[in-house]
Each structure stands twice: as structure tokens, then as C-alpha cells.
Design a protein around this motif. Structure first.
Motif, PDB file in Angstrom:
ATOM      1  N   GLY A  45     -21.705 -29.392   9.163  1.00  0.00           N
ATOM      2  CA  GLY A  45     -22.232 -28.453   8.178  1.00  0.00           C
ATOM      3  C   GLY A  45     -22.177 -26.998   8.593  1.00  0.00           C
ATOM      4  O   GLY A  45     -21.206 -26.533   9.201  1.00  0.00           O
ATOM      5  N   GLY A  46     -23.273 -26.296   8.295  1.00  0.00           N
ATOM      6  CA  GLY A  46     -23.317 -24.837   8.431  1.00  0.00           C
ATOM      7  C   GLY A  46     -22.956 -24.314   9.821  1.00  0.00           C
ATOM      8  O   GLY A  46     -22.307 -23.279   9.941  1.00  0.00           O
TER       9      GLY A  46
ATOM     10  N   ARG B 164     -19.165 -24.287  10.334  1.00  0.00           N
ATOM     11  CA  ARG B 164     -18.629 -23.222   9.485  1.00  0.00           C
ATOM     12  C   ARG B 164     -18.885 -21.847  10.110  1.00  0.00           C
ATOM     13  O   ARG B 164     -17.973 -21.046  10.253  1.00  0.00           O
ATOM     14  CB  ARG B 164     -19.309 -23.321   8.117  1.00  0.00           C
ATOM     15  CG  ARG B 164     -18.968 -22.248   7.129  1.00  0.00           C
ATOM     16  CD  ARG B 164     -20.034 -22.161   6.045  1.00  0.00           C
ATOM     17  NE  ARG B 164     -21.300 -21.681   6.579  1.00  0.00           N
ATOM     18  CZ  ARG B 164     -22.496 -22.108   6.193  1.00  0.00           C
ATOM     19  NH1 ARG B 164     -22.622 -23.029   5.269  1.00  0.00           N
ATOM     20  NH2 ARG B 164     -23.586 -21.605   6.738  1.00  0.00           N
ATOM     21  N   ASP B 165     -20.127 -21.600  10.510  1.00  0.00           N
ATOM     22  CA  ASP B 165     -20.476 -20.283  11.039  1.00  0.00           C
ATOM     23  C   ASP B 165     -19.748 -19.998  12.346  1.00  0.00           C
ATOM     24  O   ASP B 165     -19.295 -18.879  12.577  1.00  0.00           O
ATOM     25  CB  ASP B 165     -21.993 -20.167  11.216  1.00  0.00           C
ATOM     26  CG  ASP B 165     -22.714 -20.052   9.872  1.00  0.00           C
ATOM     27  OD1 ASP B 165     -22.031 -19.819   8.843  1.00  0.00           O
ATOM     28  OD2 ASP B 165     -23.954 -20.206   9.831  1.00  0.00           O
TER      29      ASP B 165
ATOM     30  N   ARG C 238     -20.483 -33.971   0.500  1.00  0.00           N
ATOM     31  CA  ARG C 238     -21.027 -32.628   0.710  1.00  0.00           C
ATOM     32  C   ARG C 238     -20.567 -31.665  -0.374  1.00  0.00           C
ATOM     33  O   ARG C 238     -19.712 -32.000  -1.171  1.00  0.00           O
ATOM     34  CB  ARG C 238     -20.672 -32.135   2.118  1.00  0.00           C
ATOM     35  CG  ARG C 238     -21.457 -32.909   3.166  1.00  0.00           C
ATOM     36  CD  ARG C 238     -21.004 -32.665   4.579  1.00  0.00           C
ATOM     37  NE  ARG C 238     -21.762 -33.557   5.464  1.00  0.00           N
ATOM     38  CZ  ARG C 238     -22.914 -33.225   6.039  1.00  0.00           C
ATOM     39  NH1 ARG C 238     -23.418 -32.023   5.881  1.00  0.00           N
ATOM     40  NH2 ARG C 238     -23.548 -34.094   6.782  1.00  0.00           N
ATOM     41  N   ASP C 239     -21.148 -30.463  -0.396  1.00  0.00           N
ATOM     42  CA  ASP C 239     -20.879 -29.593  -1.540  1.00  0.00           C
ATOM     43  C   ASP C 239     -19.541 -28.858  -1.473  1.00  0.00           C
ATOM     44  O   ASP C 239     -18.722 -28.969  -2.377  1.00  0.00           O
ATOM     45  CB  ASP C 239     -22.050 -28.625  -1.789  1.00  0.00           C
ATOM     46  CG  ASP C 239     -22.544 -27.921  -0.525  1.00  0.00           C
ATOM     47  OD1 ASP C 239     -21.924 -28.074   0.542  1.00  0.00           O
ATOM     48  OD2 ASP C 239     -23.559 -27.197  -0.628  1.00  0.00           O
TER      49      ASP C 239
ATOM     50  N   ASN D 265     -18.261 -26.583   4.253  1.00  0.00           N
ATOM     51  CA  ASN D 265     -19.499 -27.175   4.782  1.00  0.00           C
ATOM     52  C   ASN D 265     -19.316 -28.619   5.224  1.00  0.00           C
ATOM     53  O   ASN D 265     -20.288 -29.292   5.526  1.00  0.00           O
ATOM     54  CB  ASN D 265     -20.592 -27.157   3.702  1.00  0.00           C
ATOM     55  CG  ASN D 265     -21.150 -25.777   3.470  1.00  0.00           C
ATOM     56  OD1 ASN D 265     -20.912 -24.882   4.269  1.00  0.00           O
ATOM     57  ND2 ASN D 265     -21.868 -25.599   2.385  1.00  0.00           N
TER      58      ASN D 265
ATOM     59  N   VAL E 297     -14.649 -20.245  -1.049  1.00  0.00           N
ATOM     60  CA  VAL E 297     -15.653 -21.287  -1.290  1.00  0.00           C
ATOM     61  C   VAL E 297     -15.102 -22.192  -2.383  1.00  0.00           C
ATOM     62  O   VAL E 297     -14.822 -21.733  -3.498  1.00  0.00           O
ATOM     63  CB  VAL E 297     -16.992 -20.674  -1.751  1.00  0.00           C
ATOM     64  CG1 VAL E 297     -17.998 -21.771  -2.093  1.00  0.00           C
ATOM     65  CG2 VAL E 297     -17.563 -19.732  -0.688  1.00  0.00           C
TER      66      VAL E 297
ATOM     67  N   ARG F 198     -26.110 -26.218  -6.584  1.00  0.00           N
ATOM     68  CA  ARG F 198     -24.867 -25.849  -5.876  1.00  0.00           C
ATOM     69  C   ARG F 198     -24.284 -24.543  -6.396  1.00  0.00           C
ATOM     70  O   ARG F 198     -23.558 -23.852  -5.678  1.00  0.00           O
ATOM     71  CB  ARG F 198     -23.830 -26.965  -6.024  1.00  0.00           C
ATOM     72  CG  ARG F 198     -24.180 -28.198  -5.207  1.00  0.00           C
ATOM     73  CD  ARG F 198     -23.214 -29.336  -5.459  1.00  0.00           C
ATOM     74  NE  ARG F 198     -23.663 -30.540  -4.761  1.00  0.00           N
ATOM     75  CZ  ARG F 198     -23.438 -31.763  -5.187  1.00  0.00           C
ATOM     76  NH1 ARG F 198     -22.762 -31.963  -6.311  1.00  0.00           N
ATOM     77  NH2 ARG F 198     -23.873 -32.798  -4.504  1.00  0.00           N
TER      78      ARG F 198
ATOM     79  N   ARG G 289     -25.844 -22.036  -4.366  1.00  0.00           N
ATOM     80  CA  ARG G 289     -25.322 -22.163  -3.005  1.00  0.00           C
ATOM     81  C   ARG G 289     -23.918 -21.547  -2.898  1.00  0.00           C
ATOM     82  O   ARG G 289     -23.604 -20.891  -1.918  1.00  0.00           O
ATOM     83  CB  ARG G 289     -25.297 -23.634  -2.571  1.00  0.00           C
ATOM     84  CG  ARG G 289     -26.719 -24.206  -2.373  1.00  0.00           C
ATOM     85  CD  ARG G 289     -26.702 -25.694  -2.031  1.00  0.00           C
ATOM     86  NE  ARG G 289     -25.914 -26.026  -0.849  1.00  0.00           N
ATOM     87  CZ  ARG G 289     -26.353 -25.924   0.403  1.00  0.00           C
ATOM     88  NH1 ARG G 289     -27.557 -25.477   0.644  1.00  0.00           N
ATOM     89  NH2 ARG G 289     -25.571 -26.268   1.405  1.00  0.00           N
TER      90      ARG G 289
ATOM     91  N   PHE H 205     -23.057 -18.578  -0.252  1.00  0.00           N
ATOM     92  CA  PHE H 205     -22.043 -18.613   0.800  1.00  0.00           C
ATOM     93  C   PHE H 205     -20.982 -17.536   0.576  1.00  0.00           C
ATOM     94  O   PHE H 205     -20.549 -16.882   1.517  1.00  0.00           O
ATOM     95  CB  PHE H 205     -21.398 -20.002   0.893  1.00  0.00           C
ATOM     96  CG  PHE H 205     -22.361 -21.067   1.342  1.00  0.00           C
ATOM     97  CD1 PHE H 205     -23.080 -20.908   2.520  1.00  0.00           C
ATOM     98  CD2 PHE H 205     -22.575 -22.212   0.592  1.00  0.00           C
ATOM     99  CE1 PHE H 205     -23.989 -21.875   2.940  1.00  0.00           C
ATOM    100  CE2 PHE H 205     -23.477 -23.185   1.004  1.00  0.00           C
ATOM    101  CZ  PHE H 205     -24.188 -23.021   2.185  1.00  0.00           C
TER     102      PHE H 205
END
Ligand code: ATP
Ligand code: MG
Length: 416
Positions: free
Chosen positions: A30-31, A34-35, A122-123, A127, A153, A169, A172, A176
Motif C-alpha cells: 500500500g501507501g 508507493r511513497d 485495492r483501489d 496502492n 492515479v 474512492r 481518495r 492522492f
């Protein structure tokens, strides 16, 4: 590929290793992945595993607690609870959600699956990357690496379906895109515009929390701009949206709002963390509330008007009574501060918050730098906490959502 040792949380790696030593698969997901990939500092290191919550509990014993009903997962603690990691069991996409066929809204999300299925439920593609530090691998089943490279995104699967399944979402995606300075892929953007009204079907406390996240992450200005641009703001905060629509961009309204949001972002970066939720919310609602209360001739009239508007917006956003009261007091304190009357309240927990709000207000209004500076240094910032919990008051009433801010009466500024 493997991230440098120092960038990955060593305690998160301990959780992963311990699960693997116990015979399970485990990844950082997840985050955080990505980060790290976009070169940012990762905040939460969430872990996904094929171990069931009870299995995780068995592995970590008293350092683990199972939480959640809609979405059961395990929290693993380090340092007597000082640090906490979310360990979620792989899930697959919920199926057979609703008998009516047309209703895609996800209401329960607890069917376990394998790693690949977990990525796909997942969205957004960015992510859904799974990181295995010890093997130095990133598992990508959804094209997330390419999208990170292209800075976009993109929902996993058909955006029309994914946004309808869970309209939160939409917020969201905006969060993002704003925070990472990514684009939203064109089909996704169209789907957001097409399905924005369905945000009204999501639980209000979730919506409220996501709105706060838009403001906390250091990209409040871009977030609210994107929300406005997509028409999402008209659904979640019609007062502000109408205010921006009416204001002329050069001289007035919109410019003040976006200057205020930019100042929030600047202060967030300067402090290395978000402003208090109460300040964020107060800034967000400030212009509509100001316009609404402009006709007040006395302090009492003003207070009644402000409270009326807070109650109206608060009802729609599921704001707690405590938060509504905090807002009311912080606006009153702000008015006194700006009038140069600081008074004893600066020593109260709300003092520094009112000071923050007043500073943002002055910046938004384009006040002279010396005046802003004087206020900025008025009290020493103290770490006061006012985290808000939203409360669901049940289904939202239908009907008029326009705040009626236009009928606010004579345009005079009230001074106290
Ligand atoms: P942040 O940095 O804001 O915490 P994050 O990506 O970690 O970003 P979380 O809200 O903490 O976001 O969620 C963790 C992960 O869970 C997400 O990266 C995503 O993979 C998944 N997720 C969260 N919310 C949803 C959702 N509504 N639908 C599908 N997947 C979701
Ligand atoms: Mg997170």
C-alpha cells in the motif's frame, strides 16, 4: 529492487520476518511502497499476509490485538504500544454484494484470498504494490509501477465500477493526485464527474474523515481545487462550492479561499505535520460562514448566525457536538484576535488554534506582512490536540443542500 535500509521501518521488517518464520507469506503493502517509490518518506508501513487474524494473534500473542468488524485485521505493537502496525489478511473482491443487481456498493469486505487477489481488490494501481525487502522484489499485478513512473492515479479495473462500489474512492483519488502531484487518468476523471453524486451514499463519518485527510496532507489547495473542478465539492460542501462559483477569481472570493488553503499547506510543511483538525475545518468553512453572518449587527446576532450555519453544515458532515462547539468558540476567538483583543483565552487550549486561524485569515485577506508576523509570534505554539471523531447520525436527510448563503443580508463587516 530494494529500498535503502534506513528508509524502511525496521520494526515493520521484524513483523514481516516473524510471520515468514512462522510459515506465512507477508509483505509491506500500500501507501508505504508507493511513497518510497516516489521518493517520499513513508508514514505507515502496512503489512499484508496470508495468516488469518487469529494466526497473527498466535504469532505475536500479547503484542497483538484483533480489531474491526467490517474489516477485521490485527494490530501488532512494539515498545509497549508506542508503535503499531496494521497486519491485514489478504482479501479478495467481495462478490454477490446486492440482490438488486444494480447496486454495487460494498457493504462487507471480509472474504479472504491470496496475494494476487488482495492486490486486485485495492483501489488504485499505485496502492497495490507488494514489497518483499529480503528478496528485493516488488510484486506488481496491476501495472502500478508504470503508473508511478507516468505519475497517474488509475483505478484497478473499470473506474465506473470501482467508484460506484465505494464512492469514497473519489475523494481518495483526489487526495492522492493532489498530494503526489499526479494526474488522474482521463477515464477515471470522467467517472468521478459522472458518479460524484453517489458520494451521498457513503457513510458520513467516512466522508468527513476523508475531507480532513484532504486538508491534512500538505496539499489542501490542490485537493480543494480538484474537488471543485470535478464538481465533487458541490456534493460534499455545497456552500463552499457555490461561494467559489460566484466569486470573481481575480479580486475576491476564490482567491481568498485558495490563498488560505495555500497558507495551510505552507504551515503544514513548516511544522512537518498537519494543523489541528479544528483549524483545518474552520479555514474550510470560514468564507461561507463569514458571508452568512455578515449582516449581523451585534455580537449576539453574529454568534447566532455562525452557530446556525455550523449546525447546518455539521449535521450534513456528521460533526460531533464537541467539534461544533469548538468551531463556534474558535471563530469568536478569531474575531477578537483580529480586532487586536487577545484576552485571556490565548492561555486556553483553543488559544493557539485561534491564533493559527487568525494568521491564515490575514494571509487570505492579503493583510500587511507586519500584521501577520505580529500575530504569528503572539503566542508560542503549544501542542494542543483536538482530534475529532465523527459520529454517524443515521441516513442523511434528503432535500435542499444549497446553504442559502446568498441571502445573507446587508454586506457590512461586523467588528468586535
Ligand atoms: P495514506 O498515506 O493516506 O495513509 P494509504 O495508501 O496508506 O495512504 P490507507 O487509507 O492507509 O491509504 O489505506 C491503505 C491501503 O488500503 C491503500 O493503499 C489501498 O491499497 C487500500 N485501500 C484503502 N482504502 C481503500 C478503498 N476504499 N478501496 C480499496 N482499497 C483501499
Ligand atoms: Mg496508510
Amino acid at each position: 529492487m530494494r529500498f535503502e535500509e534506513g528508509r524502511v521501518d525496521p520494526d515493520a521488517l521484524r513483523v514481516v520476518r516473524k510471520l515468514e518464520q512462522s510459515g506465512y507469506q507477508a509483505y509491506i503493502v500500500g501507501g508505504a511502497v508507493r511513497d518510497l517509490l516516489v521518493g517520499r518518506r513513508a508514514k505507515d508501513f502496512d503489512i499484508a499476509t496470508n495468516a488469518r487474524p487469529e494466526d497473527v494473534k498466535r504469532v505475536f500473542r500479547s503484542n497483538c490485538r484483533i480489531i474491526g468488524r467490517r474489516f477485521r485485521l490485527a494490530h501488532v505493537f512494539f515498545g509497549w504500544g508506542a508503535r503499531q502496525f496494521e497486519v491485514a489478511t489478504f482479501r479478495r473482491k467481495p462478490i454477490g454484494v446486492d440482490e438488486e443487481g444494480d447496486d454495487l456498493l460494498i457493504r462487507s469486505d471480509n472474504a479472504f484470498g491470496d496475494a494476487h487477489e488482495d492486490a486486485e481488490r485495492r483501489d488504485f494501481t499505485i496502492n497495490a504494490l507488494f514489497y518483499d525487502h529480503d528478496r528485493g522484489e516488488i510484486l506488481d499485478w496491476v501495472g502500478g509501477l508504470v503508473d508511478i513512473e507516468r505519475r497517474v492515479v488509475r483505478t484497478i479495473g473499470d473506474p465506473d465500477v470501482r467508484f460506484r462500489e465505494d464512492p469514497v474512492r473519489i475523494l481518495r483519488a483526489i487526495k492522492f493526485a493532489a498530494r503526489l502531484d499526479f494526474g488522474i487518468d482521463p477515464d477515471g476523471y470522467d467517472a468521478i464527474v459522472a458518479h460524484r453524486d453517489e458520494l451521498g451514499r457513503s457513510a458520513r463519518p467516512r466522508l468527513f474523515e476523508e475531507i480532513l485527510r484532504l486538508l491534512r496532507g500538505g496539499a489542501a489547495r490542490r485537493s480543494i481545487y480538484l474537488a471543485w473542478d470535478t464538481g465533487v465539492l458541490a456534493v460534499i460542501l455545497p456552500e463552499l462550492s457555490a461561494y467559489l462559483d460566484d466569486g470573481d477569481l481575480d479580486g475576491g472570493a476564490a482567491r481568498r479561499v485558495f490563498r488560505a488553503l495555500a497558507e495551510i499547506d505552507r504551515m503544514t510543511a513548516e511544522r512537518g505535520g498537519p494543523l489541528d483538525d479544528l483549524v483545518l475545518l474552520a479555514v474550510l468553512l470560514r468564507e461561507p460562514i463569514r458571508e452568512w453572518s455578515e449582516g449581523a449587527k451585534t455580537r449576539e446576532e453574529w454568534r447566532v448566525a455562525v452557530d446556525e450555519k455550523i449546525a447546518e453544515i455539521g449535521e450534513r458532515m456528521a460533526i460531533t457536538r464537541r467539534t461544533a462547539e469548538g468551531l463556534s468558540r474558535i471563530y469568536a476567538a478569531d474575531a477578537r484576535l483580529r480586532a487586536g483583543r487577545s484576552g485571556g483565552f490565548l492561555a486556553t487550549p483553543l488559544g493557539p488554534l485561534a491564533r493559527d486561524l487568525a494568521v491564515v485569515g490575514l494571509v487570505a485577506d492579503g493583510a500587511p506582512a507586519e500584521r501577520i508576523e505580529k500575530l504569528r509570534t503572539l503566542v508560542i505554539p503549544s501542542p494542543s490536540e483536538h482530534r475529532m471523531e465523527a459520529v454517524d447520525h443515521g441516513p442523511r436527510r434528503g432535500g435542499a443542500r444549497d446553504g442559502g448563503a446568498r441571502d445573507a443580508g446587508p454586506r457590512e463587516r461586523t467588528r468586535f
